[in-house]
Design a protein around this motif. Structure first.
Motif, short mmCIF file in Angstrom:
data_model
loop_
_atom_site.label_atom_id
_atom_site.label_comp_id
_atom_site.label_asym_id
_atom_site.label_seq_id
_atom_site.Cartn_x
_atom_site.Cartn_y
_atom_site.Cartn_z
N GLY A 153 -4.03 -78.01 -8.85
CA GLY A 153 -4.93 -76.98 -8.33
C GLY A 153 -5.84 -77.46 -7.22
N SER A 154 -5.87 -78.77 -7.01
CA SER A 154 -6.68 -79.31 -5.92
C SER A 154 -5.93 -79.16 -4.59
N THR A 155 -6.62 -79.45 -3.51
CA THR A 155 -6.02 -79.37 -2.18
C THR A 155 -6.21 -80.71 -1.48
N VAL A 156 -5.14 -81.24 -0.90
CA VAL A 156 -5.24 -82.50 -0.17
C VAL A 156 -5.25 -82.24 1.32
N LEU A 157 -6.01 -83.05 2.04
CA LEU A 157 -6.06 -83.01 3.50
C LEU A 157 -5.24 -84.18 4.01
N ILE A 158 -4.25 -83.91 4.86
CA ILE A 158 -3.27 -84.94 5.21
C ILE A 158 -3.12 -85.09 6.72
N MET A 222 -8.20 -86.96 2.07
CA MET A 222 -9.24 -86.46 1.18
C MET A 222 -8.63 -85.47 0.20
N VAL A 223 -9.23 -85.35 -0.97
CA VAL A 223 -8.82 -84.33 -1.93
C VAL A 223 -10.01 -83.42 -2.21
N LEU A 224 -9.75 -82.11 -2.22
CA LEU A 224 -10.77 -81.13 -2.53
C LEU A 224 -10.45 -80.54 -3.89
N SER A 225 -11.37 -80.67 -4.84
CA SER A 225 -11.13 -80.14 -6.18
C SER A 225 -12.43 -79.63 -6.77
N PHE A 226 -12.28 -78.85 -7.83
CA PHE A 226 -13.42 -78.26 -8.51
C PHE A 226 -13.48 -78.77 -9.93
N LYS A 227 -14.67 -79.11 -10.38
CA LYS A 227 -14.87 -79.57 -11.75
C LYS A 227 -15.25 -78.39 -12.64
#
Length: 227
Positions: A153-158, A222-227
């Motif tokens: 469910g996270s999003t990676v920036l590549i 970078m990884v964008l995720s929510f806790k």
């Protein structure tokens, strides 16, 4: 772990919160919940998939944060941020330094993507806000083979690299291969023409990918995720 390009309302909600934090419209997820009139615990359950994202909540977001494009929030079509003259003037100071990057679309999910750059046109992609420079694409992640660092469910920036020049061993990359795209920690392969893909979850065994079976290699910045 493979990468999902599923464009869901929940993913768009997460991206909306990231954007509003970047613009300093909100400082936290709890403040976002308060501004649309729901409890922070309810918002947490929605973001974690434990509670349905209702049409009522979406309508509250649209009414509260007028800079967000309602059509994008509801359907995923168009740009995230309204481009009307009024909204551009209102948010000019916040938007000047934003980094807009393409989020790879649903059509890139099935089978092999080919080369991202040749098979997916950036102008046809949904756009999201990147908090860092130098990003080529954003891509959602699904599965648990790279947890806990890269949760489903996270999003990676590549960013695309020249894998034939050099590879920083031990770092995480997205590999676009003839069998689809994967995100793995990369180590040297059994020979100079291959790499070994390692999962962070020990339940998944490593495997080898040859350069001839790759269409492209992308460094995860970078990884964008929510806790």
């Amino acid at each position: 772990m493979e990468l999902s390009q599923e464009n869901t309302a929940l993913q768009r909600l997460k991206l909306t919160i990231l954007y509003l934090k970047k613009c300093r419209t909100i400082i936290s997820q709890a403040e976002f919940a308060s501004m649309i009139g729901i409890k922070a615990s309810q918002m947490s359950e929605i973001l974690n998939g434990k509670r349905k994202l209702s049409e009522q909540v979406i309508n509250k977001i649209i009414k509260t944060f007028t800079q967000i494009n309602p059509n994008w929030l509801l359907t995923g079509k168009g740009e995230m941020v309204n481009s009307s003259p009024e909204e551009n003037t209102k948010n000019e100071n916040n938007n000047n330094n934003l980094n807009i990057v393409p989020l790879l679309p649903v059509s890139a999910r099935g089978g092999s993507l080919g080369d991202f750059v040749s098979s997916v046109k950036p102008e046809d992609c949904e756009k999201i806000i990147s908090p860092i420079n130098g990003v080529d694409f954003a891509m959602p992640v699904y599965g648990d083979s790279m947890e806990p660092e890269y949760p489903s469910g996270s999003t990676v920036l590549i960013k695309k690299i020249n894998e034939r020049a050099f590879i920083v061993w031990g770092q995480t990359y997205v590999l676009d291969t003839c069998n689809g795209s994967v995100i793995k920690r990369i180590l040297p392969g059994p020979d100079e023409n291959s790499v070994t893909c390692v999962s962070l979850n020990s339940e998944y065994p490593p495997f080898v990918v040859r350069f001839e079976d790759m269409f492209g290699m992308y460094r995860v910045l970078m990884v964008l995720s929510f806790k």
